[in-house]
Scaffold this motif. Structure first.
Motif, mmCIF file in Angstrom:
data_model
loop_
_atom_site.group_PDB
_atom_site.id
_atom_site.type_symbol
_atom_site.label_atom_id
_atom_site.label_comp_id
_atom_site.label_asym_id
_atom_site.label_seq_id
_atom_site.Cartn_x
_atom_site.Cartn_y
_atom_site.Cartn_z
ATOM 1 N N VAL A 1 -13.401 58.127 -30.510
ATOM 2 C CA VAL A 1 -14.277 57.125 -31.120
ATOM 3 C C VAL A 1 -13.456 55.863 -31.353
ATOM 4 N N HIS A 2 -14.001 54.707 -30.995
ATOM 5 C CA HIS A 2 -13.232 53.465 -31.074
ATOM 6 C C HIS A 2 -13.676 52.535 -32.200
ATOM 7 N N ILE A 3 -14.506 53.012 -33.107
ATOM 8 C CA ILE A 3 -14.853 52.247 -34.296
ATOM 9 C C ILE A 3 -13.709 52.376 -35.299
ATOM 10 N N ASN A 4 -13.182 51.260 -35.765
ATOM 11 C CA ASN A 4 -12.098 51.260 -36.752
ATOM 12 C C ASN A 4 -12.651 51.060 -38.155
ATOM 13 N N ARG A 5 -11.993 51.662 -39.135
ATOM 14 C CA ARG A 5 -12.480 51.659 -40.513
ATOM 15 C C ARG A 5 -11.392 51.203 -41.481
ATOM 16 N N ALA A 6 -11.818 50.729 -42.647
ATOM 17 C CA ALA A 6 -10.880 50.215 -43.649
ATOM 18 C C ALA A 6 -10.088 51.357 -44.269
ATOM 19 N N PRO A 7 -8.746 51.258 -44.317
ATOM 20 C CA PRO A 7 -7.946 52.331 -44.918
ATOM 21 C C PRO A 7 -8.019 52.367 -46.437
ATOM 22 N N GLN B 1 -8.167 45.094 -56.076
ATOM 23 C CA GLN B 1 -8.139 44.312 -57.307
ATOM 24 C C GLN B 1 -6.834 44.486 -58.065
ATOM 25 N N ASP B 2 -6.186 45.644 -57.914
ATOM 26 C CA ASP B 2 -4.930 45.885 -58.622
ATOM 27 C C ASP B 2 -3.725 45.290 -57.897
ATOM 28 N N GLY B 3 -3.971 44.576 -56.781
ATOM 29 C CA GLY B 3 -2.896 43.910 -56.065
ATOM 30 C C GLY B 3 -2.324 44.688 -54.901
ATOM 31 N N LEU B 4 -2.667 45.964 -54.759
ATOM 32 C CA LEU B 4 -2.187 46.733 -53.613
ATOM 33 C C LEU B 4 -2.777 46.154 -52.328
ATOM 34 N N ALA B 5 -1.923 45.888 -51.363
ATOM 35 C CA ALA B 5 -2.371 45.340 -50.082
ATOM 36 C C ALA B 5 -1.919 46.258 -48.948
ATOM 37 N N ILE B 6 -2.815 46.509 -48.027
ATOM 38 C CA ILE B 6 -2.515 47.303 -46.841
ATOM 39 C C ILE B 6 -2.822 46.452 -45.612
ATOM 40 N N GLY B 7 -1.862 46.368 -44.711
ATOM 41 C CA GLY B 7 -2.076 45.663 -43.460
ATOM 42 C C GLY B 7 -2.156 46.649 -42.310
ATOM 43 N N PHE B 8 -3.010 46.358 -41.354
ATOM 44 C CA PHE B 8 -3.074 47.171 -40.142
ATOM 45 C C PHE B 8 -3.412 46.269 -38.964
ATOM 46 N N THR B 9 -3.073 46.745 -37.770
ATOM 47 C CA THR B 9 -3.183 45.930 -36.572
ATOM 48 C C THR B 9 -3.948 46.665 -35.486
ATOM 49 N N GLN B 10 -4.986 46.028 -34.972
ATOM 50 C CA GLN B 10 -5.713 46.537 -33.811
ATOM 51 C C GLN B 10 -5.024 45.992 -32.558
ATOM 52 N N ILE B 11 -4.647 46.871 -31.651
ATOM 53 C CA ILE B 11 -3.878 46.479 -30.471
ATOM 54 C C ILE B 11 -4.639 46.864 -29.208
ATOM 55 N N ALA B 12 -4.873 45.887 -28.335
ATOM 56 C CA ALA B 12 -5.531 46.164 -27.062
ATOM 57 C C ALA B 12 -4.592 46.968 -26.173
ATOM 58 N N ILE C 1 -11.070 42.854 -28.520
ATOM 59 C CA ILE C 1 -11.053 43.367 -29.882
ATOM 60 C C ILE C 1 -12.207 42.706 -30.619
ATOM 61 N N VAL C 2 -13.098 43.516 -31.171
ATOM 62 C CA VAL C 2 -14.318 42.999 -31.787
ATOM 63 C C VAL C 2 -14.249 43.198 -33.298
ATOM 64 N N PRO C 3 -14.107 42.122 -34.091
ATOM 65 C CA PRO C 3 -14.071 42.273 -35.550
ATOM 66 C C PRO C 3 -15.481 42.337 -36.137
ATOM 67 N N PHE C 4 -15.624 43.115 -37.197
ATOM 68 C CA PHE C 4 -16.887 43.161 -37.935
ATOM 69 C C PHE C 4 -16.763 42.444 -39.277
ATOM 70 N N VAL D 1 -14.853 48.207 -39.727
ATOM 71 C CA VAL D 1 -14.314 46.852 -39.742
ATOM 72 C C VAL D 1 -14.142 46.260 -38.340
ATOM 73 N N GLY D 2 -14.319 47.061 -37.300
ATOM 74 C CA GLY D 2 -14.175 46.525 -35.951
ATOM 75 C C GLY D 2 -14.069 47.626 -34.920
ATOM 76 N N LEU D 3 -13.939 47.220 -33.657
ATOM 77 C CA LEU D 3 -13.719 48.177 -32.575
ATOM 78 C C LEU D 3 -12.882 47.527 -31.492
ATOM 79 N N ILE D 4 -12.298 48.356 -30.644
ATOM 80 C CA ILE D 4 -11.536 47.895 -29.494
ATOM 81 C C ILE D 4 -12.104 48.607 -28.274
#
Length: 249
Positions: free
Chosen positions: A124-130, A167-178, A185-188, A201-204
């Protein structure tokens, strides 16, 4: 079942159903189905049958099943379906660290654990928020289309960085890679959007990879070579550091 609360004590009702097709894929399915029907009408079976199978493949690729998303403040869920192909210590991408003028401080400098999830054409190529929170950054970077299973694809392939902050300041970064055959790469989502953990949040399209940058002091709960499910598999628990070993069998 959508929106229903389920738990590990048996609460909730479940039943199997065919996964829906995401709207992004319906147009491709209609095109291949139309070609299959037209060629079948003219008895061009050498084209009609392959196009019929291609239609089924396209619809399967864009399937968008429901997921039961864990609801806990200390968990980071997988943003992608696929194979955990790399776990390594790296510096986060500079696009997720620098002050971009948006008011978001970005990820801190320093080595963190990167978990790379390779998605084959069968996943499945639908990506979701961690995590749940506010989308602070969506940064698209053009690049090459090498095999997404390679480590250097993180720096050289076409990719899109997403930063979500709670809201508590925790930040998570992730990268969609073709990947090798992925071409879009299609952002939602866009900066300022508020998303729930596990939200789409998107698909590739057609084979790719997602890199997740865990906060310092947090080890993954998944193993190299493990299959994970977007929105369901717990990738890590915040602040948990523990060696976990597995045996392939």
């Amino acid at each position: 079942m959508a929106g229903e609360v389920l738990d590990n004590k048996g609460r909730g009702d479940v039943s199997w159903s065919w996964p829906p097709i995401h709207p992004e894929g319906r147009k491709f399915g209609l095109i291949t189905a139309a070609i299959a029907l037209v060629t079948a009408f003219f008895a061009w079976e050498t084209i009609a049958w392959p196009m019929a199978f291609l239609t089924l493949g396209v619809l399967a690729f864009f399937r968008d099943p429901e997921r039961v998303v864990p609801q806990a403040d200390d968990v980071i869920v997988s943003p992608a379906d696929g194979l955990v192909s790399l776990i390594t210590e790296v510096d986060p991408p500079v696009e997720l660290q620098i002050d971009d003028g948006s008011g978001s401080k970005g990820l801190p400098a320093g080595k963190v654990t990167r978990v790379s999830i390779f998605m084959s054409v069968f996943d499945v190529h639908i990506n979701r928020a961690p995590i749940g929170g506010t989308v602070q950054r969506v940064v698209y970077i053009p690049g090459r289309f090498m095999n997404a299973d390679l480590d250097k694809a993180s720096e050289e392939n076409e990719r899109q960085h997403i930063l979500i902050e709670r809201q508590d300041g925790l930040a998570i970064g992730f990268t969609q890679i073709a990947g090798l055959v992925a071409r879009r790469i299609v952002p939602f989502v866009k900066p300022g959007d508020i998303v729930a953990v596990g939200q789409r949040v998107g698909l590739i399209r057609f084979g790719s990879r997602v890199d997740v940058y865990l906060p310092a002091g947090t080890d993954p709960k998944v193993l190299l070579g493990q299959k994970v499910i977007a929105g369901e598999t717990v990738l890590a628990e915040l602040g948990s550091q523990k060696l976990i070993e597995g045996i392939a069998q």
